[in-house]
Design a protein around this motif. Structure first.
Motif, PDB file in Angstrom:
ATOM      1  N   TYR A 250     -13.803   9.233   5.226  1.00 19.70           N
ATOM      2  CA  TYR A 250     -12.488   9.753   4.512  1.00 19.70           C
ATOM      3  C   TYR A 250     -12.121   8.618   3.412  1.00 19.70           C
ATOM      4  O   TYR A 250     -11.798   7.156   4.556  1.00 19.70           O
ATOM      5  N   VAL A 251     -11.747   8.372   2.180  1.00 21.01           N
ATOM      6  CA  VAL A 251     -11.354   7.699   1.595  1.00 21.01           C
ATOM      7  C   VAL A 251     -10.158   7.613   1.545  1.00 21.01           C
ATOM      8  O   VAL A 251      -9.583   8.374   0.342  1.00 21.01           O
ATOM      9  N   THR A 252      -8.400   6.847   1.096  1.00 25.04           N
ATOM     10  CA  THR A 252      -7.648   6.688   1.074  1.00 25.04           C
ATOM     11  C   THR A 252      -6.321   5.846   0.906  1.00 25.04           C
ATOM     12  O   THR A 252      -7.654   4.819   0.595  1.00 25.04           O
ATOM     13  N   GLN A 253      -5.433   5.849   0.566  1.00 21.20           N
ATOM     14  CA  GLN A 253      -4.903   4.286   0.278  1.00 21.20           C
ATOM     15  C   GLN A 253      -3.532   4.584   0.909  1.00 21.20           C
ATOM     16  O   GLN A 253      -3.448   5.456   0.505  1.00 21.20           O
TER      17      GLN A 253
ATOM     18  N   ALA B 142       2.084  16.078  -0.917  1.00 18.30           N
ATOM     19  CA  ALA B 142       1.314  15.020  -0.335  1.00 18.30           C
ATOM     20  C   ALA B 142       1.375  13.381  -1.003  1.00 18.30           C
ATOM     21  O   ALA B 142       0.678  12.987  -0.234  1.00 18.30           O
ATOM     22  N   ARG B 143       1.859  13.319  -2.413  1.00 27.99           N
ATOM     23  CA  ARG B 143       1.965  12.013  -2.197  1.00 27.99           C
ATOM     24  C   ARG B 143       3.006  10.786  -1.365  1.00 27.99           C
ATOM     25  O   ARG B 143       2.784  10.196  -0.947  1.00 27.99           O
ATOM     26  N   GLU B 144       4.163  11.415  -1.523  1.00 26.30           N
ATOM     27  CA  GLU B 144       4.747  10.828   0.003  1.00 26.30           C
ATOM     28  C   GLU B 144       3.527  10.777   1.444  1.00 26.30           C
ATOM     29  O   GLU B 144       3.964   9.613   2.127  1.00 26.30           O
ATOM     30  N   ARG B 145       2.910  11.965   1.903  1.00 24.89           N
ATOM     31  CA  ARG B 145       1.867  10.854   3.037  1.00 24.89           C
ATOM     32  C   ARG B 145       1.310  10.033   2.438  1.00 24.89           C
ATOM     33  O   ARG B 145       0.907   9.331   3.555  1.00 24.89           O
ATOM     34  N   LEU B 146       1.184   9.422   1.262  1.00 28.78           N
ATOM     35  CA  LEU B 146       0.755   7.642   1.169  1.00 28.78           C
ATOM     36  C   LEU B 146       1.442   6.819   1.186  1.00 28.78           C
ATOM     37  O   LEU B 146       0.903   6.033   1.316  1.00 28.78           O
ATOM     38  N   VAL B 147       2.621   7.131   1.873  1.00 25.92           N
ATOM     39  CA  VAL B 147       3.660   5.926   1.404  1.00 25.92           C
ATOM     40  C   VAL B 147       3.679   5.853   2.569  1.00 25.92           C
ATOM     41  O   VAL B 147       4.195   6.746   3.582  1.00 25.92           O
TER      42      VAL B 147
END
Ligand SMILES: [Fe+2]
Length: 231
Positions: A168-171, A194-199
């Motif tokens: 699983y690759v994320t940032q 969903a963008r907020e879950r990357l923060v």
């Protein structure tokens, strides 16, 4: 209405016989060009097969000197789509240095390397699915495909379970980063939540007083609350 007995995709243009169409037009006439693979083509650094060492998750102590930049602690919990912690998961990170420069030679940005910072680390989640890294806050960098776009400050994460197919690759992004709105990768995610879950969130409980600022970045590997992943 046009009448034919075969689907349109097997009908050949006028003047083409089947052998000509198949062998002279669609078959390569020149030798294939082998494009040399480069480190930048890989989706992650190559860490090897050894078990993570006790300091592999401390990117501040991988060299003799102290890396430049804001020292941070990044920690979080990895859960599956049912909210259950995922233990013994290999968590790998890679990132730019404080100036926004990656350590590999194919990074075209005219910024300095930091001899005391490689930007790669790894660890295993514990029985509660938790991981921790000590590192530096990476710098933003211009996006090579568009001089008007910038990659906001981010840390790449690769999570591998018991098989490579589970990777699983994320940032992870940083809260309050004004460049988030200009980030061409984050902008590809249409769902604002969903963008907020990357923060990540600022987490003083994880900070080491006088040494690091703490951030918490939980990762959900599926379901409606999944952390957006790269495919
Ligand atoms: Fe990056």
């Amino acid at each position: 209405m046009r009448a034919y007995t075969e689907p349109w995709w097997v009908q050949l243009p006028e003047g083409f016989s089947t052998p000509e169409f198949d062998t002279e037009i669609w078959t390569p006439r020149k030798p294939l060009v082998i494009v040399p693979s480069r480190l930048i083509d890989s989706s992650a650094p190559v860490y090897g097969y050894g078990t993570p060492g006790p300091t592999d998750n401390d990117l501040l102590s991988q060299h003799d000197g102290v890396p430049m930049g804001e020292h941070i602690t990044v920690h979080g919990r990895v859960t599956d789509s049912w909210g259950r912690p995922v233990r013994d998961m290999l968590v790998e990170i890679w990132q730019a240095n404080a100036a926004g420069k990656y350590v590999h030679d194919h990074d075209p940005t005219p910024k300095p390397h930091d001899p005391h910072f490689t930007g790669a680390g790894r660890t295993l989640t514990n029985a509660h699915g938790e991981y921790t890294f000590k590192t530096i806050k990476p710098g933003a960098y211009p996006w090579w495909r568009d001089p008007e776009a910038w990659r906001a400050q981010h840390i790449h994460f690769g999570l591998t379970g018991r098989g490579l197919t589970e990777r699983y690759v994320t940032q992870m992004q940083f809260p309050g980063d004004p460049l988030l709105s200009r980030d061409p990768v984050v902008s590809t995610i249409p769902d604002a939540k969903a963008r907020e879950r990357l923060v990540a969130e600022l987490d003083w409980e994880a900070a080491i007083p006088g040494i690091t600022v703490g951030y918490r970045f939980d990762i959900v590997l599926g379901g409606v609350h999944a952390t957006p992943a790269e495919h």
